[in-house]
Design a protein around this motif. Structure first.
Motif, PDB file in Angstrom:
ATOM      1  N   VAL A 315       0.858  -1.184   0.000  1.00 15.62           N
ATOM      2  CA  VAL A 315       0.000   0.000   0.000  1.00 15.62           C
ATOM      3  C   VAL A 315       0.898   1.240   0.000  1.00 15.62           C
ATOM      4  CG1 VAL A 315      -1.699   1.317   1.324  1.00 15.62           C
ATOM      5  CG2 VAL A 315      -1.937  -1.169   1.111  1.00 15.62           C
ATOM      6  N   ILE A 316       0.538   2.191  -0.830  1.00 16.69           N
ATOM      7  CA  ILE A 316       1.323   3.426  -0.941  1.00 16.69           C
ATOM      8  C   ILE A 316       0.501   4.591  -0.414  1.00 16.69           C
ATOM      9  CG2 ILE A 316       2.346   5.053  -2.603  1.00 16.69           C
ATOM     10  CD1 ILE A 316       3.099   2.745  -4.359  1.00 16.69           C
ATOM     11  N   GLN A 317       1.168   5.551   0.219  1.00 13.96           N
ATOM     12  CA  GLN A 317       0.518   6.828   0.521  1.00 13.96           C
ATOM     13  C   GLN A 317       1.549   7.921   0.269  1.00 13.96           C
ATOM     14  OE1 GLN A 317      -2.676   7.162   0.935  1.00 13.96           O
ATOM     15  NE2 GLN A 317      -2.345   9.367   0.776  1.00 13.96           N
ATOM     16  N   LYS A 318       1.611   8.317  -1.005  1.00 12.72           N
ATOM     17  CA  LYS A 318       2.722   9.182  -1.415  1.00 12.72           C
ATOM     18  C   LYS A 318       2.413  10.666  -1.231  1.00 12.72           C
ATOM     19  CE  LYS A 318       5.891  10.323  -4.821  1.00 12.72           C
ATOM     20  NZ  LYS A 318       5.710  11.603  -4.153  1.00 12.72           N
ATOM     21  N   SER A 319       1.813  11.016  -0.115  1.00 18.79           N
ATOM     22  CA  SER A 319       1.407  12.407   0.101  1.00 18.79           C
ATOM     23  C   SER A 319       2.604  13.343   0.187  1.00 18.79           C
ATOM     24  CB  SER A 319       0.631  12.514   1.405  1.00 18.79           C
ATOM     25  OG  SER A 319      -0.437  11.616   1.419  1.00 18.79           O
ATOM     26  N   THR A 320       2.359  14.611  -0.182  1.00 17.41           N
ATOM     27  CA  THR A 320       3.394  15.626  -0.007  1.00 17.41           C
ATOM     28  C   THR A 320       3.044  16.552   1.165  1.00 17.41           C
ATOM     29  OG1 THR A 320       2.295  16.948  -1.700  1.00 17.41           O
ATOM     30  CG2 THR A 320       4.128  15.579  -2.420  1.00 17.41           C
ATOM     31  N   ARG A 321       1.823  16.474   1.647  1.00 15.16           N
ATOM     32  CA  ARG A 321       1.374  17.058   2.924  1.00 15.16           C
ATOM     33  C   ARG A 321       0.311  16.094   3.421  1.00 15.16           C
ATOM     34  NH1 ARG A 321       4.598  20.703   2.603  1.00 15.16           N
ATOM     35  NH2 ARG A 321       4.225  22.932   2.840  1.00 15.16           N
ATOM     36  N   GLU A 322       0.301  15.851   4.725  1.00 11.61           N
ATOM     37  CA  GLU A 322      -0.714  14.917   5.237  1.00 11.61           C
ATOM     38  C   GLU A 322      -0.899  15.185   6.720  1.00 11.61           C
ATOM     39  OE1 GLU A 322      -3.544  12.975   4.848  1.00 11.61           O
ATOM     40  OE2 GLU A 322      -2.386  12.116   3.198  1.00 11.61           O
ATOM     41  N   GLY A 323      -2.104  15.640   7.090  1.00  6.97           N
ATOM     42  CA  GLY A 323      -2.373  15.889   8.500  1.00  6.97           C
ATOM     43  C   GLY A 323      -2.004  14.673   9.330  1.00  6.97           C
ATOM     44  N   PHE A 324      -2.566  13.542   8.971  1.00 10.56           N
ATOM     45  CA  PHE A 324      -2.231  12.284   9.642  1.00 10.56           C
ATOM     46  C   PHE A 324      -2.192  11.142   8.632  1.00 10.56           C
ATOM     47  CE2 PHE A 324      -3.499   8.490  12.205  1.00 10.56           C
ATOM     48  CZ  PHE A 324      -2.363   8.440  12.995  1.00 10.56           C
TER      49      PHE A 324
END
Ligand code: UDP
Length: 413
Positions: A315-324
């Motif tokens: 699973v990927i979560q390639k965020s560049t900003r992420e609250g949580f």
């Protein structure tokens, strides 16, 4: 009156087998003196996105321990949600203008909702920037204690946005942030609470699902379960970087041609930008039939989201900003190592090399994905550590306890 959101029933006792007796009895002890307290949560949308996801469980759990908890949403039309999406982006640091007209729209809807506010509460918790003006425009009547809950990454805000919001936010007695570095200048709360979001291990999305059942669900959407699968579950939003995920998948595809990518994203009612970004993502994917772009209009509901997380190899979560990043929590809980952008709340969850990998670029994201696909035993080991990390730190029982603790603190004043 603001629109009320109906929620189901949830029982604290059902969590005992997962979190243990000690935590359950501690919560009951903390809740007893708060019996009958009237709690109101206010946000902007009943579905889509992490806030709605959490309130669906937190509100009924508060009721189960004796509080009179309610959830209401503010009213708004597209012009308002276009502005609030810009506010979300600006507060997360995007370099965009904040015109006098935008400010006027935000104020107008906040005043309108403040006028519609009815009832008497002991605690009012206002979530995120959309309704942040409720307290200023309504005044303290109607709520004895007011808290503002920030779910976004405000560590590097666009100053024009932060300066506009600071007086509204600073009016609250309590500020609740996911990380201490999200608290910007010019706000001084009587109580500052650092509380990370959590997931509900018993919700349809996170409840146990056999591998066979998960695969069956995923296959319904045209995926081949015999081939490797990478997934990112997220709203179609620039900060979630779905285009970067496609580029990382292309790196993997060069070495593992049979790999498939699922980009699963619900369209939230307060996110008009989502449709534009969905189009952009579809264009970026081009003619590649192994990229599956799915959303709630395809029938991807909570169970299906859970199935994609459970049936994925990585699973990927390639965020560049992420609250949580609740999607990270959800995937870790399903025993999947997560490859996550090294931003916001993701490093609290993805412990580099233990529960997944933190990455800074498309290249690195592609390489780490390849590594996990080519080392399944190590991926499985990391997945076990991932689940345990969530069990200890990011389940809703902990969240409930943190809220009860804050309520006690507010009552002491
Ligand atoms: N979600 C969903 N369906 C989708 C996409 C997302 O149910 O197609 C849920 C997801 O499972 C998670 C929440 O929406 O519970 C997103 O929360 P997160 O903190 O990851 O991001 P946010 O959208 O709040 O920025």
């Amino acid at each position: 009156m603001l629109q009320r959101v109906e929620v189901g029933q949830v029982h604290l006792a059902d969590y005992r087998p997962i979190v243990g007796e000690e935590i359950i009895s501690e919560i009951r002890k903390m809740a007893a003196p708060l019996r009958g307290a009237r709690v109101l949560h206010v946000n902007a949308t009943p579905f889509g996105g992490g806030v709605a996801e959490m309130l669906q469980t937190l509100v009924p759990l508060m009721r189960d321990v004796g509080l009179e908890a309610e959830w209401q949403i503010i009213a708004g039309a597209e012009e308002f949600f276009t502005v609030t999406k810009a506010c979300h982006n600006g507060l997360q640091g995007m370099d965009i203008p904040f015109t006098a007209e935008m400010k006027e729209i935000w104020r107008r809807y906040n005043k309108m909702n403040a006028d519609a506010f009815e009832g008497e509460y002991d605690f009012v918790i206002v979530h995120d920037p959309q309704p942040a003006g409720l307290l200023t425009y309504h005044g303290r009547t109607g709520g004895k204690h007011w808290a503002w809950r920030c779910h976004i990454d405000t560590s590097h805000p666009n100053p024009a946005y932060w300066e506009f919001f600071a007086p509204y936010i600073g009016a609250y007695e309590s500020g609740i942030f996911t990380m201490a570095q999200y608290v910007g200048p010019g706000v001084n709360f009587a109580h500052l609470a650092i509380i990370t979001p959590t997931i509900d291990p018993l919700s349809p999305k996170n409840a146990p699902l056999s591998p066979g059942r998960a695969q069956e669900i995923v296959a319904r959407f045209g995926l081949d379960v015999a081939r490797p699968l990478i997934t990112q579950v997220s709203r179609f939003d620039p900060w979630k970087d779905p285009l970067g995920v496609i580029d990382a998948y292309r790196i993997v595809k060069e070495r593992i041609p049979e790999v498939q990518l699922a980009l699963v994203g619900s369209m939230a009612s307060d996110d008009p930008e989502g449709w534009t970004y969905l189009d952009k993502t579809i264009r970026h994917a081009g003619e590649d039939g192994d990229i599956h772009i799915l959303h709630n209009f395809h029938g991807v509901g909570p169970v299906e989201v859970g199935a994609f997380q459970a049936a994925s190899d990585v699973v990927i979560q390639k965020s560049t900003r992420e609250g949580f990043g609740l999607v990270v929590t959800e995937a870790l809980w399903k025993g999947k190592p997560v490859i996550g952008g090294n931003v916001g709340g993701i490093p609290l969850q993805v412990l580099d090399g233990q529960t997944g990998f933190l990455v800074e670029s498309v290249q690195e994201c592609g390489e780490k994905t390849l590594y996990l696909l080519e080392h399944p035993a190590e991926a499985a080991r990391m997945g076990m550590a991932a689940r345990e990390h969530v069990r200890r730190n990011f389940l809703v029982t902990r969240h409930l306890r943190d809220y009860l603790h804050l309520f006690h603190q507010m009552l002491e004043n």
